[in-house]
Design a protein around this motif. Sequence first.
Motif, PDB file in Angstrom:
ATOM      1  N   ALA A 122       7.318   1.739  -0.922  1.00  0.00           N
ATOM      2  CA  ALA A 122       7.877   3.323  -0.459  1.00  0.00           C
ATOM      3  C   ALA A 122       5.988   4.209  -0.944  1.00  0.00           C
ATOM      4  CB  ALA A 122       8.869   4.614  -0.314  1.00  0.00           C
ATOM      5  N   VAL A 123       6.442   3.934  -2.332  1.00  0.00           N
ATOM      6  CA  VAL A 123       5.192   4.877  -2.540  1.00  0.00           C
ATOM      7  C   VAL A 123       4.018   4.944  -3.020  1.00  0.00           C
ATOM      8  CG1 VAL A 123       4.369   5.977  -5.281  1.00  0.00           C
ATOM      9  CG2 VAL A 123       6.929   6.204  -4.552  1.00  0.00           C
ATOM     10  N   ILE A 124       3.759   3.398  -3.149  1.00  0.00           N
ATOM     11  CA  ILE A 124       2.738   2.367  -2.384  1.00  0.00           C
ATOM     12  C   ILE A 124       2.273   2.584  -1.503  1.00  0.00           C
ATOM     13  CG2 ILE A 124       2.071  -0.049  -2.833  1.00  0.00           C
ATOM     14  CD1 ILE A 124       3.439  -0.543  -4.809  1.00  0.00           C
ATOM     15  N   THR A 125       3.402   2.400  -0.328  1.00  0.00           N
ATOM     16  CA  THR A 125       2.528   2.716   1.555  1.00  0.00           C
ATOM     17  C   THR A 125       2.387   3.908   1.732  1.00  0.00           C
ATOM     18  OG1 THR A 125       3.827   1.199   2.321  1.00  0.00           O
ATOM     19  CG2 THR A 125       3.498   2.435   3.248  1.00  0.00           C
ATOM     20  N   PHE A 126       2.881   4.692   0.601  1.00  0.00           N
ATOM     21  CA  PHE A 126       2.236   6.276   0.680  1.00  0.00           C
ATOM     22  C   PHE A 126       1.121   6.236  -0.215  1.00  0.00           C
ATOM     23  CE2 PHE A 126       1.759  10.052  -1.336  1.00  0.00           C
ATOM     24  CZ  PHE A 126       1.568  11.319  -0.289  1.00  0.00           C
ATOM     25  N   GLY A 127       0.715   5.660  -1.332  1.00  0.00           N
ATOM     26  CA  GLY A 127      -0.723   5.828  -1.591  1.00  0.00           C
ATOM     27  C   GLY A 127      -1.780   5.339  -1.059  1.00  0.00           C
ATOM     28  N   PHE A 128      -1.733   3.992   0.022  1.00  0.00           N
ATOM     29  CA  PHE A 128      -2.400   3.639  -0.083  1.00  0.00           C
ATOM     30  C   PHE A 128      -2.489   4.254   1.658  1.00  0.00           C
ATOM     31  CE2 PHE A 128      -1.707  -0.621  -2.357  1.00  0.00           C
ATOM     32  CZ  PHE A 128      -2.893  -0.295  -3.191  1.00  0.00           C
ATOM     33  N   GLU A 129      -2.066   4.778   2.282  1.00  0.00           N
ATOM     34  CA  GLU A 129      -1.642   5.595   3.988  1.00  0.00           C
ATOM     35  C   GLU A 129      -2.114   6.909   3.272  1.00  0.00           C
ATOM     36  OE1 GLU A 129       1.004   3.728   6.432  1.00  0.00           O
ATOM     37  OE2 GLU A 129       0.447   1.476   5.993  1.00  0.00           O
ATOM     38  N   VAL A 130      -1.527   7.166   2.541  1.00  0.00           N
ATOM     39  CA  VAL A 130      -1.746   8.652   2.222  1.00  0.00           C
ATOM     40  C   VAL A 130      -2.677   9.731   1.520  1.00  0.00           C
ATOM     41  CG1 VAL A 130      -1.120  11.148   2.955  1.00  0.00           C
ATOM     42  CG2 VAL A 130       0.418   9.190   3.982  1.00  0.00           C
ATOM     43  N   MET A 131      -3.110   8.646   0.604  1.00  0.00           N
ATOM     44  CA  MET A 131      -3.711   9.156  -0.409  1.00  0.00           C
ATOM     45  C   MET A 131      -5.186   8.203  -0.191  1.00  0.00           C
ATOM     46  SD  MET A 131      -1.234   9.100  -3.801  1.00  0.00           S
ATOM     47  CE  MET A 131      -2.189   9.354  -4.513  1.00  0.00           C
ATOM     48  N   ARG A 182      -5.184  -2.683  -2.202  1.00  0.00           N
ATOM     49  CA  ARG A 182      -5.475  -2.074  -0.121  1.00  0.00           C
ATOM     50  C   ARG A 182      -5.715  -3.071   0.718  1.00  0.00           C
ATOM     51  NH1 ARG A 182      -9.099   2.273   1.924  1.00  0.00           N
ATOM     52  NH2 ARG A 182      -8.037   3.255   0.906  1.00  0.00           N
ATOM     53  N   GLU A 183      -6.152  -4.073   0.423  1.00  0.00           N
ATOM     54  CA  GLU A 183      -6.267  -4.518   1.760  1.00  0.00           C
ATOM     55  C   GLU A 183      -5.030  -5.981   1.049  1.00  0.00           C
ATOM     56  OE1 GLU A 183      -9.440  -5.863  -1.863  1.00  0.00           O
ATOM     57  OE2 GLU A 183      -8.953  -4.090  -1.157  1.00  0.00           O
ATOM     58  N   GLU A 184      -4.100  -6.090   0.084  1.00  0.00           N
ATOM     59  CA  GLU A 184      -3.542  -7.345  -0.331  1.00  0.00           C
ATOM     60  C   GLU A 184      -2.311  -6.297   0.430  1.00  0.00           C
ATOM     61  OE1 GLU A 184      -5.705  -8.634  -4.591  1.00  0.00           O
ATOM     62  OE2 GLU A 184      -4.194  -6.970  -5.191  1.00  0.00           O
ATOM     63  N   TYR A 185      -2.037  -4.949   0.214  1.00  0.00           N
ATOM     64  CA  TYR A 185      -0.096  -4.451   0.562  1.00  0.00           C
ATOM     65  C   TYR A 185       0.376  -5.219   1.558  1.00  0.00           C
ATOM     66  CZ  TYR A 185      -0.236  -0.200   2.763  1.00  0.00           C
ATOM     67  OH  TYR A 185      -0.396   0.549   4.127  1.00  0.00           O
ATOM     68  N   LYS A 186      -0.433  -4.941   2.861  1.00  0.00           N
ATOM     69  CA  LYS A 186      -0.502  -4.738   4.262  1.00  0.00           C
ATOM     70  C   LYS A 186       0.697  -6.301   3.722  1.00  0.00           C
ATOM     71  CE  LYS A 186      -1.973  -1.402   6.878  1.00  0.00           C
ATOM     72  NZ  LYS A 186      -2.257  -0.536   8.365  1.00  0.00           N
TER      73      LYS A 186
END
Length: 189
Positions: A122-131, A182-186
Amino acid sequence: MKMEDVYSKLPILETDRLILRKISLDDLYDMHTYCSNEEVARYCTWNKHESLADTEEFVRFILNKYELDQYALWGIENKETGTLIGTIDFVHWQPKQQIAEIGYAISQAYWGRGIVTEAAKAVITFGFEVMDLVRIQAKCLIENVGSARVMEKVGMSYEGLIRKGLLIKGTHHDLKSYSILREEYKQVI
């Protein structure tokens, strides 16, 4: 998102089993339960809390940082019980570089249940998508096998050993270093 916006508007993040939210004084006893555990503190930069006063001092430190818009620390709440069972945060953040590092601590009663993995996703998603981060990294003591496993399960790549990379409790420790881009996380979250 600007640093001050993340800190001042630290959002609640929700997963299947968890609510990630700001810490409050109501969390004092729950936090003391795991912060006073020698096994939990063994892998952390902080010493085991010897008294409830130690935990209260820490909670007040966190609350002060929230007020000053200087801290992005989420309490990890078990949805089912409403109990605070740990914390997760960006221990280092370089907004201009678009890089951050996550750190976490969890009650020993919840080790091995995938809780930190769920919170970290959840924090990683927030980091890439919001921050708008480009890279998120994490480090752990080499003997902290559980933490290394969390990093692998959230899709981080092992980057290597940082020899004597952190002074903790009077001893220099070797660290394992991991990261996800970022390009790896999805592909993995």
